[in-house]
Design a protein around this motif. Structure first.
Motif, PDB file in Angstrom:
ATOM      1  N   ALA A  41       0.957  -1.104   0.072  1.00 14.01           N
ATOM      2  CA  ALA A  41      -0.068   0.051   0.001  1.00 14.01           C
ATOM      3  C   ALA A  41       0.751   1.320  -0.056  1.00 14.01           C
ATOM      4  N   PHE A  42       2.001   1.174   0.525  1.00 13.39           N
ATOM      5  CA  PHE A  42       2.943   2.286   0.326  1.00 13.39           C
ATOM      6  C   PHE A  42       3.915   2.388  -0.836  1.00 13.39           C
ATOM      7  N   PRO A  43       4.420   3.606  -1.227  1.00 11.42           N
ATOM      8  CA  PRO A  43       4.955   3.903  -2.096  1.00 11.42           C
ATOM      9  C   PRO A  43       6.703   2.871  -2.197  1.00 11.42           C
ATOM     10  N   ASN A  44       7.056   2.282  -3.180  1.00  9.28           N
ATOM     11  CA  ASN A  44       8.057   1.334  -3.265  1.00  9.28           C
ATOM     12  C   ASN A  44       7.872   0.131  -2.328  1.00  9.28           C
ATOM     13  N   ALA A  45       6.864  -0.193  -1.917  1.00 16.44           N
ATOM     14  CA  ALA A  45       6.559  -1.418  -1.160  1.00 16.44           C
ATOM     15  C   ALA A  45       7.209  -1.602   0.011  1.00 16.44           C
ATOM     16  N   ALA A  46       7.651  -0.490   0.609  1.00 12.44           N
ATOM     17  CA  ALA A  46       8.213  -0.423   1.992  1.00 12.44           C
ATOM     18  C   ALA A  46       7.533   0.279   2.993  1.00 12.44           C
ATOM     19  N   PHE A  47       7.523  -0.347   4.039  1.00  8.78           N
ATOM     20  CA  PHE A  47       6.645   0.283   5.323  1.00  8.78           C
ATOM     21  C   PHE A  47       7.643   1.416   5.646  1.00  8.78           C
ATOM     22  N   PRO A  48       7.158   2.810   5.697  1.00  4.74           N
ATOM     23  CA  PRO A  48       7.819   3.925   5.961  1.00  4.74           C
ATOM     24  C   PRO A  48       8.165   4.242   7.280  1.00  4.74           C
ATOM     25  N   LEU A  49       9.512   4.364   7.496  1.00  2.00           N
ATOM     26  CA  LEU A  49      10.046   4.557   8.681  1.00  2.00           C
ATOM     27  C   LEU A  49      10.499   6.117   8.769  1.00  2.00           C
ATOM     28  N   GLY A  50      10.695   6.700   9.765  1.00  2.00           N
ATOM     29  CA  GLY A  50      11.028   8.238   9.634  1.00  2.00           C
ATOM     30  C   GLY A  50       9.975   9.037   9.119  1.00  2.00           C
ATOM     31  N   ALA A  51       8.538   8.589   9.650  1.00  2.00           N
ATOM     32  CA  ALA A  51       7.451   9.584   9.173  1.00  2.00           C
ATOM     33  C   ALA A  51       6.520   9.170  10.498  1.00  2.00           C
ATOM     34  N   VAL A  52       5.404  10.262  10.512  1.00  2.00           N
ATOM     35  CA  VAL A  52       4.715  10.140  11.470  1.00  2.00           C
ATOM     36  C   VAL A  52       3.359   9.196  11.049  1.00  2.00           C
ATOM     37  N   HIS A  53       2.869   8.309  11.837  1.00  2.00           N
ATOM     38  CA  HIS A  53       1.873   7.491  11.386  1.00  2.00           C
ATOM     39  C   HIS A  53       0.700   7.912  12.561  1.00  2.00           C
ATOM     40  N   GLU A  54      -0.544   7.915  12.146  1.00  2.00           N
ATOM     41  CA  GLU A  54      -1.472   8.474  13.115  1.00  2.00           C
ATOM     42  C   GLU A  54      -2.592   7.335  13.147  1.00  2.00           C
ATOM     43  N   LEU A  55      -2.786   6.798  14.181  1.00  2.00           N
ATOM     44  CA  LEU A  55      -3.915   5.785  14.593  1.00  2.00           C
ATOM     45  C   LEU A  55      -5.047   6.301  15.138  1.00  2.00           C
ATOM     46  N   ILE A  56      -6.335   5.943  14.980  1.00  2.00           N
ATOM     47  CA  ILE A  56      -7.422   6.450  15.407  1.00  2.00           C
ATOM     48  C   ILE A  56      -7.905   5.454  16.450  1.00  2.00           C
ATOM     49  N   ALA A  57      -8.214   5.727  17.605  1.00  2.00           N
ATOM     50  CA  ALA A  57      -8.801   4.642  18.544  1.00  2.00           C
ATOM     51  C   ALA A  57      -9.966   5.217  19.309  1.00  2.00           C
ATOM     52  N   ASP A  58     -11.191   4.676  18.940  1.00  2.00           N
ATOM     53  CA  ASP A  58     -12.495   5.116  19.520  1.00  2.00           C
ATOM     54  C   ASP A  58     -12.805   4.669  21.057  1.00  2.00           C
ATOM     55  N   SER A  59     -12.396   3.635  21.456  1.00  2.00           N
ATOM     56  CA  SER A  59     -12.607   3.126  22.590  1.00  2.00           C
ATOM     57  C   SER A  59     -11.342   2.623  23.381  1.00  2.00           C
ATOM     58  N   LEU A  60     -11.651   2.115  24.635  1.00  2.00           N
ATOM     59  CA  LEU A  60     -10.566   1.549  25.457  1.00  2.00           C
ATOM     60  C   LEU A  60     -10.056   0.206  24.547  1.00  2.00           C
ATOM     61  N   GLU A  61     -11.125  -0.440  24.330  1.00  2.00           N
ATOM     62  CA  GLU A  61     -10.964  -1.656  23.485  1.00  2.00           C
ATOM     63  C   GLU A  61     -10.118  -1.533  22.426  1.00  2.00           C
ATOM     64  N   ASP A  62     -10.472  -0.634  21.351  1.00  2.00           N
ATOM     65  CA  ASP A  62      -9.694  -0.157  20.241  1.00  2.00           C
ATOM     66  C   ASP A  62      -8.311   0.227  20.811  1.00  2.00           C
ATOM     67  N   ALA A  63      -7.971   0.980  21.694  1.00  2.00           N
ATOM     68  CA  ALA A  63      -6.698   1.402  22.118  1.00  2.00           C
ATOM     69  C   ALA A  63      -5.803   0.426  22.452  1.00  2.00           C
TER      70      ALA A  63
END
Lengths: 243, 477
Positions: A41-63
């Motif tokens: 899903a990422f460019p060059n098919a590599a998980f990007p390090l050196g970047a900010v990933h934002e993760l959404i969690a709506d509940s304690l369970e999701d967190a």
């Protein structure tokens, strides 16, 4: 003729990436723990390090599911050596549990701060520090300016940043490279076996810069990810119709 | 508290408590060093007995020696219980030898010490007179020969075995042996007795090894004109830091805490303090830590003197600089500097690092690490599943469970009903009765119909009185 065109377009795409500030050389660290489908899903098919990933969690369970996903990725980032800073509002992560993800919990420094402003400041300072592998911060809201500051801090140090947004009020545009949402899925065991089984998540990549968003079902067990082929889920309602 | 009570210090020896020191009141009652505590208690039932800490004596003596530098620059420690002061050319400053001695004696008395003091031409004579002479305190020039005559041979600082042999032969005074032929003394009692005799009489030179107190890690910067601006303070701070760090670097030391003080014209003192995670002598880094605090200083009418004092200094463990690539580990210098910065701004108590502790009780299975480089003593346990998110304290839930020791079928938490589809457990964790009271916990790992996984436990046994309770304690990822 068409293939030639496609080649030209692929080449152009490749040329555009560096112009957009995408640094390839530093992002090629092979994170072999991560399923290829997600990497693609990422460019060059590599998980990007050196970047900010934002993760959404709506509940304690999701967190909990989100921190599980982060821990699993963190384990491959910190595989050889490294330390990490985890900034929370209060103590919620249970350190001994991290060991089962393959992280040595004593390599993580926890910082507990009450104010969002302080969390963001500490995170920015931490992201500037080249001596770290990753920085994880939990905030509720993230303005565009704040996310831009974090991204700028990273550009020098190439540290990977994860921002967990707990119950965000609004999902506005941010400068983060990717936005994820992790939710729990019921675990599955071989037929007839009792118990709960390995953690299983529905990983949604809501937004990604220069990549293709998508969603996958993965299981984390015995220290590695396993992608679960998506079976067209039979909805209870559909079942009724056919029945 | 103790000065009007008889008390002794005692330490264990061959399974008995033997007195190692006694105060004046106790000695008056006949208690002596070397007595067994039980015997002493028979003499004085109300005797106070304290444990003897051997390292206290040396520390105390060292402290007193450093304090005595006010009387003379050359003070030596004479273990186990003496101080030697070379007072050459010092006594007249106190108006004579008698006043000098009285002054020292008075000051020690005021501290609560019973001391015995003597002044003589030689170290040996003063040592003997202070310990064995009942009246003389000051031995005049060249009179040490006379002073020693009536003293016992033990006052010569010779080995106990030699003293014993002398006593056995009836030589109870130095006067009896001083006139003996030297070769006979050497043959019978060893060469030491002759050397000590010569030293006491002044025929042989004796050197003392004076204590050298560590100069405090302090720098001062007086200003011609009072400083009122932040820039001025910054310059002063930078200069002091450079000087202090230079000295620390020379001595292979690093500071852990440092206080910066500004003495104001109106007599008030403005100060700021910083601490570091590892000993540091990097003035650039230390300046950064101070920088955020400079605005807290109010110069008011102006600051005329700046001081910088390192209150805690440790040996610098020099890290081998790496040639290429930086090691990302906890002993990374950049990381500790980052934590100093964060700790300086928002409080070091917010920064935590955990190491495993040998407890099964979840809340006690990890503990705070004392420092950044504390290594783990026991491995982290991974044999049981533990939730990644743990509630700081377990919360009560309502539960429907079919039969004893089966996992629950339903539970209600935070107003939502969860239907349990899968479960693992129970895992019983006993309360550590030697640490706290309470019932054991039976933990279950359960999954509800949405796929969320929880860590529940029942506290206590199923019984008729229904004394058990259900709790939720954590969330699995």
């Amino acid at each position: 003729m068409d293939t030639a065109k496609a080649n030209i377009i692929a080449q152009l795409k490749k040329d555009i990436l560096p112009l957009q500030g995408f640094k390839t050389s530093l992002n090629t660290l092979a994170l072999d723990g991560i399923p290829a489908a997600i990497k693609n899903a990422f460019p060059n098919a590599a998980f990007p390090l050196g970047a900010v990933h934002e993760l959404i969690a709506d509940s304690l369970e999701d967190a909990a599911a989100t921190s599980g996903f982060i821990s699993a990725i963190l384990a491959s980032i910190m595989k050889n050596a490294g330390s990490c800073i985890w900034i929370n509002r209060s103590q919620s992560v249970f350190p001994p549990a991290l060991k089962s993800f393959g992280i040595s919990p004593d390599k993580i420094i926890f910082i507990y701060l009450k104010k969002e402003k302080e969390i963001l400041w500490a995170m920015e300072e931490a992201l500037k520090c080249t001596g770290l592998s990753a920085v994880i911060g939990e905030v509720q809201d993230l303005s565009f300016n704040a996310s831009r500051r974090l991204q700028l801090a990273i550009e020098q140090s190439q540290v990977t940043g994860f921002i967990v947004r707990r119950n965000p009020r609004s999902l506005t545009t941010t400068a983060s490279l990717a936005r994820w949402k992790i939710t729990s899925l019921p675990g599955e065991l071989p037929a007839g076996m009792p118990g709960v089984g390995f953690p299983r998540w529905n990983v949604e990549l809501l937004k990604v810069r220069n990549g293709k968003p998508g969603s996958w079902q993965i299981e984390f067990g015995a220290g590695r990810f396993r992608q679960i082929p998506k079976v067209a889920a039979i909805h209870p309602q559909q079942q009724k119709k056919t029945g | 508290m103790l000065h009007d009570k008889p008390f002794v210090l005692a330490s264990p020896d061959h399974g008995r408590m033997v007195i190692t020191a006694a105060n004046g009141l106790a000695q008056k009652e006949g208690i002596d060093i070397g007595m067994v505590v039980a015997d002493a208690r028979a003499l004085i039932p109300s005797l106070e007995v304290l444990d003897d800490q051997p390292e206290t004596l040396a520390r105390l003596l060292n402290g007193l020696a450093e304090w005595c530098i006010r009387y003379t620059p050359a003070v030596a420690i004479d273990p186990p219980d003496g101080l030697l002061l070379d007072v050459t050319g010092c006594a007249h400053l106190w108006g004579g030898e008698k006043q000098y001695i009285t002054e020292i004696w008075k000051r020690f008395k005021a501290f609560g010490y019973d001391i015995s003091i003597a002044l003589a031409d030689t170290v040996g004579a003063a040592w003997a007179v202070a310990r064995f002479s009942p009246n003389d305190r000051i031995i005049e020039n060249g009179q040490q020969h006379m002073a020693l005559l009536s003293l016992p041979p033990a006052s010569l600082r010779i080995e106990a075995s030699a003293t014993e042999r002398l006593e056995k032969l009836g030589l109870s005074q130095i006067s009896q042996l001083i006139s003996m032929p030297r070769s006979a003394l050497r043959r019978r009692f060893g060469a030491q007795i002759l050397q000590r005799l010569d030293q006491a009489l002044g025929y042989e030179e004796e050197r003392i090894n004076p204590v050298q107190p560590i100069e405090p890690y302090q720098e001062r910067l007086p200003c011609l004109e009072p400083i009122v601006t932040a820039t001025g303070i910054e310059i002063a701070l930078q200069r002091l830091l450079d000087a202090l760090c230079h000295r620390l670097q020379q001595e292979q030391k690093g500071l852990r805490t440092v206080v910066f003080k500004g003495y104001r014209m109106d007599g008030k003192i403005e100060k700021m303090e910083i601490g570091t995670n590892r000993p540091s002598c990097n003035s650039k880094h230390l300046f950064k830590l101070f920088e955020v605090k400079i605005e807290s200083i109010e110069p008011a009418s102006g600051i005329e003197l700046f001081t910088l004092e390192a209150s805690k200094v440790e040996d610098l463990s020099t890290v081998q600089e790496q040639l290429w690539g930086n090691k990302m580990d906890l002993d990374n210098v950049e990381l500790s500097e980052l934590l100093d910065r964060i700790g300086g701004k928002i409080g070091a108590h917010n920064i935590h690092r955990y190491v495993p502790a040998e407890h099964y009780w979840p809340e006690r299975s990890f503990k705070e690490a004392s420092s950044l480089n504390e290594t783990i003593q026991t491995a982290w346990k991974v044999d049981r599943r533990r939730p990644l998110q743990l509630l700081s304290r377990p919360e009560r839930i309502e539960v429907t469970a079919p039969i004893p020791d089966y996992p629950p079928m339903l539970f209600r938490y935070a107003g939502k009903l969860h239907k349990i589809m899968k479960a693992d457990g129970p895992e019983r964790i006993e309360a550590e009765w030697w640490l706290h009271d309470g019932q054991h916990r039976d933990y279950y790992c359960v999954e509800d119909e949405d796929g969320y996984r929880y860590w529940l436990f029942r506290s206590g046994h199923y019984d008729a009185a229904k004394s058990y309770q259900w709790f939720i304690h954590g969330f699995f990822s």
